[in-house]
Design a protein around this motif. Structure first.
Motif, PDB file in Angstrom:
ATOM      1  N   LEU A   1       0.857  -1.183   0.000  1.00 22.83           N
ATOM      2  CA  LEU A   1       0.000   0.000   0.000  1.00 22.83           C
ATOM      3  C   LEU A   1       0.889   1.227   0.000  1.00 22.83           C
ATOM      4  N   THR A   2       0.378   2.307  -0.566  1.00 21.05           N
ATOM      5  CA  THR A   2       1.079   3.583  -0.491  1.00 21.05           C
ATOM      6  C   THR A   2       0.168   4.611   0.165  1.00 21.05           C
ATOM      7  N   LEU A   3       0.631   5.190   1.257  1.00 16.91           N
ATOM      8  CA  LEU A   3      -0.089   6.254   1.938  1.00 16.91           C
ATOM      9  C   LEU A   3       0.432   7.607   1.455  1.00 16.91           C
TER      10      LEU A   3
ATOM     11  N   TYR B   1       4.943  10.614   1.108  1.00 21.28           N
ATOM     12  CA  TYR B   1       4.411   9.289   0.840  1.00 21.28           C
ATOM     13  C   TYR B   1       5.043   8.260   1.782  1.00 21.28           C
ATOM     14  N   LEU B   2       4.294   7.196   2.019  1.00 22.61           N
ATOM     15  CA  LEU B   2       4.839   6.050   2.736  1.00 22.61           C
ATOM     16  C   LEU B   2       4.502   4.816   1.914  1.00 22.61           C
ATOM     17  N   GLN B   3       5.511   4.295   1.221  1.00 23.09           N
ATOM     18  CA  GLN B   3       5.342   3.078   0.446  1.00 23.09           C
ATOM     19  C   GLN B   3       5.566   1.905   1.382  1.00 23.09           C
ATOM     20  N   MET B   4       4.566   1.035   1.495  1.00 25.89           N
ATOM     21  CA  MET B   4       4.643  -0.096   2.424  1.00 25.89           C
ATOM     22  C   MET B   4       4.580  -1.399   1.631  1.00 25.89           C
ATOM     23  N   ASN B   5       5.641  -2.176   1.708  1.00 24.92           N
ATOM     24  CA  ASN B   5       5.730  -3.450   1.008  1.00 24.92           C
ATOM     25  C   ASN B   5       5.816  -4.593   2.008  1.00 24.92           C
ATOM     26  N   ASN B   6       5.521  -5.799   1.514  1.00 24.71           N
ATOM     27  CA  ASN B   6       5.598  -6.993   2.356  1.00 24.71           C
ATOM     28  C   ASN B   6       4.875  -6.769   3.686  1.00 24.71           C
ATOM     29  N   LEU B   7       3.661  -6.317   3.602  1.00 25.12           N
ATOM     30  CA  LEU B   7       2.909  -5.991   4.805  1.00 25.12           C
ATOM     31  C   LEU B   7       2.597  -7.225   5.628  1.00 25.12           C
ATOM     32  N   LYS B   8       2.588  -7.048   6.942  1.00 24.57           N
ATOM     33  CA  LYS B   8       2.330  -8.121   7.884  1.00 24.57           C
ATOM     34  C   LYS B   8       1.100  -7.775   8.732  1.00 24.57           C
ATOM     35  N   PRO B   9       0.439  -8.778   9.287  1.00 26.33           N
ATOM     36  CA  PRO B   9      -0.736  -8.482  10.131  1.00 26.33           C
ATOM     37  C   PRO B   9      -0.408  -7.504  11.267  1.00 26.33           C
ATOM     38  N   GLU B  10       0.805  -7.555  11.776  1.00 26.32           N
ATOM     39  CA  GLU B  10       1.168  -6.647  12.868  1.00 26.32           C
ATOM     40  C   GLU B  10       1.338  -5.200  12.408  1.00 26.32           C
ATOM     41  N   ASP B  11       1.279  -4.956  11.105  1.00 33.65           N
ATOM     42  CA  ASP B  11       1.296  -3.569  10.598  1.00 33.65           C
ATOM     43  C   ASP B  11      -0.092  -2.936  10.653  1.00 33.65           C
ATOM     44  N   THR B  12      -1.108  -3.732  10.987  1.00 35.19           N
ATOM     45  CA  THR B  12      -2.459  -3.213  11.087  1.00 35.19           C
ATOM     46  C   THR B  12      -2.533  -2.125  12.147  1.00 35.19           C
ATOM     47  N   ALA B  13      -3.035  -0.948  11.750  1.00 34.88           N
ATOM     48  CA  ALA B  13      -3.101   0.197  12.659  1.00 34.88           C
ATOM     49  C   ALA B  13      -3.741   1.371  11.930  1.00 34.88           C
TER      50      ALA B  13
END
Length: 124
Positions: free
Chosen positions: A18-20, A80-92
């Motif tokens: 995802l990209t914020l 921007y915040l490019q987020m790769n290889n996201l994990k369940p613990e990144d949920t927030a």
């Protein structure tokens, strides 16, 4: 103060991306540090990454280093915040913040402008 509006959150599967975006307006100038923080229910706001708007210096939390990338577009006053290889613990809920200084900081209390937050959920 600076007005900040985040966008780009959503639901993504583990391993996804995802990209914020964080659009800044108001008293913007280049002597700012822009940060991303995240928060889950019952926990304190956690530092994720920051970037110096003036010279582009970045800093990351160990938990996201190598997976997340923070960047800026001066012409668009957007971070921007490019987020790769996201994990369940990144949920927030992810928040964009501005600090009126050229010195980077990981402390939420040293940022004086905040966006409304955008939810990121990582789930199968």
């Amino acid at each position: 103060q600076v007005q900040l509006v985040e966008s780009g959150g959503g639901l993504v599967q583990p391993g996804g991306s995802l990209t914020l975006s964080c659009a800044a307006s108001g008293r913007t100038n280049r002597n700012y540090v822009m940060g991303w923080f995240r928060q889950t229910p019952g926990k304190e706001r956690e530092f994720v990454a920051c970037i110096s708007w003036n010279n582009g210096i970045t800093y990351y939390a160990d938990s996201v280093k190598g997976r997340f990338t923070i960047s800026r577009d001066n012409a668009k006053n957007t971070v921007y915040l490019q987020m790769n290889n996201l994990k369940p613990e990144d949920t927030a809920v992810y928040y964009c913040a501005a600090r009126p200084s050229y010195l980077i900081s990981i402390k939420a209390g040293e940022y004086d402008s905040w966006g409304q937050g955008t939810q990121v959920t990582v789930s199968p």
